[in-house]
Enzyme design. Structure first.
Site, PDB file in Angstrom:
ATOM      1  N   ALA A  74       0.831  -1.197   0.000  1.00 26.05           N
ATOM      2  CA  ALA A  74       0.000   0.000   0.000  1.00 26.05           C
ATOM      3  C   ALA A  74       0.872   1.257   0.000  1.00 26.05           C
ATOM      4  CB  ALA A  74      -0.918   0.015   1.232  1.00 26.05           C
ATOM      5  N   GLU A 107      -2.707 -12.343  -4.271  1.00 23.88           N
ATOM      6  CA  GLU A 107      -4.124 -12.153  -4.568  1.00 23.88           C
ATOM      7  C   GLU A 107      -4.394 -10.663  -4.616  1.00 23.88           C
ATOM      8  OE1 GLU A 107      -4.005 -14.165  -1.441  1.00 23.88           O
ATOM      9  OE2 GLU A 107      -4.091 -16.084  -2.483  1.00 23.88           O
ATOM     10  N   ASN A 112      -9.676  -3.915  -8.654  1.00 24.97           N
ATOM     11  CA  ASN A 112      -8.504  -3.058  -8.393  1.00 24.97           C
ATOM     12  C   ASN A 112      -7.553  -3.101  -9.601  1.00 24.97           C
ATOM     13  OD1 ASN A 112      -6.362  -1.604  -7.370  1.00 24.97           O
ATOM     14  ND2 ASN A 112      -6.157  -2.816  -5.501  1.00 24.97           N
ATOM     15  N   TYR A 119       1.278  -5.021 -10.984  1.00 25.48           N
ATOM     16  CA  TYR A 119       1.815  -6.372 -10.883  1.00 25.48           C
ATOM     17  C   TYR A 119       2.176  -6.920 -12.275  1.00 25.48           C
ATOM     18  CZ  TYR A 119       0.103  -6.167  -6.088  1.00 25.48           C
ATOM     19  OH  TYR A 119      -0.118  -5.801  -4.779  1.00 25.48           O
TER      20      TYR A 119
HETATM   21  C1  LIG Z   1      -1.492  -0.216  -5.863  1.00 28.28           C
HETATM   22  C2  LIG Z   1      -0.593   0.827  -5.214  1.00 28.28           C
HETATM   23  C3  LIG Z   1       0.222   0.165  -4.131  1.00 28.28           C
HETATM   24  C4  LIG Z   1       0.345   1.395  -6.295  1.00 28.28           C
HETATM   25  O1  LIG Z   1       1.245   2.304  -5.670  1.00 28.28           O
HETATM   26  P1  LIG Z   1       1.926   3.504  -6.503  1.00 28.28           P
HETATM   27  O2  LIG Z   1       2.978   4.085  -5.641  1.00 28.28           O
HETATM   28  O3  LIG Z   1       0.900   4.395  -7.044  1.00 28.28           O
HETATM   29  O4  LIG Z   1       2.604   2.654  -7.674  1.00 28.28           O
HETATM   30  P2  LIG Z   1       3.587   3.211  -8.801  1.00 28.28           P
HETATM   31  O5  LIG Z   1       3.619   4.692  -8.806  1.00 28.28           O
HETATM   32  O6  LIG Z   1       4.881   2.481  -8.690  1.00 28.28           O
HETATM   33  O7  LIG Z   1       2.895   2.702 -10.100  1.00 28.28           O
HETATM   34  C5  LIG Z   1       1.556   3.062 -10.346  1.00 28.28           C
HETATM   35  C6  LIG Z   1       1.440   3.836 -11.630  1.00 28.28           C
HETATM   36  O8  LIG Z   1       2.142   5.067 -11.565  1.00 28.28           O
HETATM   37  C7  LIG Z   1       2.964   5.207 -12.737  1.00 28.28           C
HETATM   38  N1  LIG Z   1       4.173   5.904 -12.347  1.00 28.28           N
HETATM   39  C8  LIG Z   1       5.219   5.398 -11.693  1.00 28.28           C
HETATM   40  N2  LIG Z   1       6.163   6.336 -11.517  1.00 28.28           N
HETATM   41  C9  LIG Z   1       5.681   7.470 -12.066  1.00 28.28           C
HETATM   42  C10 LIG Z   1       6.173   8.781 -12.203  1.00 28.28           C
HETATM   43  N3  LIG Z   1       7.389   9.125 -11.750  1.00 28.28           N
HETATM   44  N4  LIG Z   1       5.395   9.710 -12.792  1.00 28.28           N
HETATM   45  C11 LIG Z   1       4.179   9.376 -13.259  1.00 28.28           C
HETATM   46  N5  LIG Z   1       3.658   8.144 -13.166  1.00 28.28           N
HETATM   47  C12 LIG Z   1       4.396   7.203 -12.584  1.00 28.28           C
HETATM   48  C13 LIG Z   1       3.261   3.820 -13.154  1.00 28.28           C
HETATM   49  O9  LIG Z   1       3.531   3.744 -14.554  1.00 28.28           O
HETATM   50  C14 LIG Z   1       2.013   3.121 -12.793  1.00 28.28           C
HETATM   51  O10 LIG Z   1       1.078   3.273 -13.803  1.00 28.28           O
HETATM   52  P3  LIG Z   1       0.392   2.004 -14.366  1.00 28.28           P
HETATM   53  O11 LIG Z   1      -0.177   1.278 -13.171  1.00 28.28           O
HETATM   54  O12 LIG Z   1      -0.677   2.546 -15.264  1.00 28.28           O
HETATM   55  O13 LIG Z   1       1.461   1.260 -15.075  1.00 28.28           O
HETATM   56  C15 LIG Z   1      -1.425   1.994  -4.644  1.00 28.28           C
HETATM   57  O14 LIG Z   1      -2.265   2.480  -5.652  1.00 28.28           O
HETATM   58  C16 LIG Z   1      -2.266   1.615  -3.428  1.00 28.28           C
HETATM   59  O15 LIG Z   1      -1.786   1.672  -2.294  1.00 28.28           O
HETATM   60  N6  LIG Z   1      -3.541   1.231  -3.650  1.00 28.28           N
HETATM   61  C17 LIG Z   1      -4.443   0.891  -2.525  1.00 28.28           C
HETATM   62  C18 LIG Z   1      -3.999  -0.362  -1.840  1.00 28.28           C
HETATM   63  C19 LIG Z   1      -3.874  -1.481  -2.821  1.00 28.28           C
HETATM   64  O16 LIG Z   1      -4.658  -1.627  -3.722  1.00 28.28           O
HETATM   65  N7  LIG Z   1      -2.837  -2.322  -2.616  1.00 28.28           N
HETATM   66  C20 LIG Z   1      -2.612  -3.501  -3.416  1.00 28.28           C
HETATM   67  C21 LIG Z   1      -3.381  -4.617  -2.792  1.00 28.28           C
HETATM   68  S1  LIG Z   1      -3.152  -6.138  -3.709  1.00 28.28           S
END
Ligand SMILES: CC(C)(COP(=O)(O)OP(=O)(O)OC[C@H]1O[C@@H](n2cnc3c(N)ncnc32)[C@H](O)[C@@H]1OP(=O)(O)O)[C@@H](O)C(=O)NCCC(=O)NCCS
Length: 152
Positions: A74, A107, A112, A119
């Site tokens: 998260a 999982e 989501n 992933y």
């Molecule tokens: C899922 C989660 C962990 C992703 O975290 P995040 O820090 O946003 O992940 P990232 O930034 O590494 O990657 C997400 C997106 O941002 C993009 N991104 C990464 N770095 C970036 C940057 N510097 N500038 C712009 N976009 C960027 C990535 O390309 C990615 O896009 P995509 O998914 O369309 O490929 C977050 O959304 C979250 O906490 N969600 C709620 C809890 C959850 O769902 N957890 C997973 C349970 S299985």
């Protein structure tokens, strides 16, 4: 600000639980579940923390070679899309490899797509569904194989 990764300790539990409740409103772990996880040697939990600032993300791995599981992941909503999730996941996968894990499973909620896409970007593929696994959603089961496992 670029957060740094470090191992999660029991002192982080209160702060992590605040994020946990915010990010998983229907499926949050209890504090006891998180403490149990941290107490087990085959787990590897990290936090991403701003220097001298708050914890902005966390993730956990269960590594029982030859298999492992991404237990949770998260990132604070105001920091999404900046690579923190990807950095956490890459660190878990590095540790899995170090511990001799060839196949990592996870999982993720079927509703989501954001997490599923992250992933997929790291080589996870969908291998099945678990109907009703979460409150109000099925689970998509995903697996990532190390190259040496794919050759078997
Ligand atoms: C899922 C989660 C962990 C992703 O975290 P995040 O820090 O946003 O992940 P990232 O930034 O590494 O990657 C997400 C997106 O941002 C993009 N991104 C990464 N770095 C970036 C940057 N510097 N500038 C712009 N976009 C960027 C990535 O390309 C990615 O896009 P995509 O998914 O369309 O490929 C977050 O959304 C979250 O906490 N969600 C709620 C809890 C959850 O769902 N957890 C997973 C349970 S299985």
């Amino acid at each position: 600000m670029t957060p740094v990764l470090r191992p999660m300790t029991v002192d982080d539990v209160d702060e992590v639980m605040k994020l946990e409740r915010e990010l998983f409103p229907t499926d949050a772990w209890t504090e006891g579940m998180l403490r149990d996880e941290l107490a087990q040697p085959d787990r590897y939990y990290l936090v991403a923390q701003d220097p001298d600032g708050p914890i902005v993300g966390y993730a956990g791995l269960r590594a029982v070679p030859p298999e492992g599981d991404v237990q949770t992941m998260a990132v604070a909503p105001d920091r999404w899309g900046r690579g923190i999730g990807g950095t956490l996941l890459a660190a878990l996968l590095d540790e899995a490899r170090r511990r001799g894990v060839g196949a990592v499973f996870l999982e993720v909620r079927s509703d989501n797509p954001r997490a599923q896409e992250l992933y997929r970007r790291f080589g996870f593929v969908e291998i099945g569904m678990r109907p009703g696994y979460y409150v109000g959603a099925d689970a998509v089961v995903m697996r990532r194989l190390e190259p040496f496992e794919e050759e078997r």
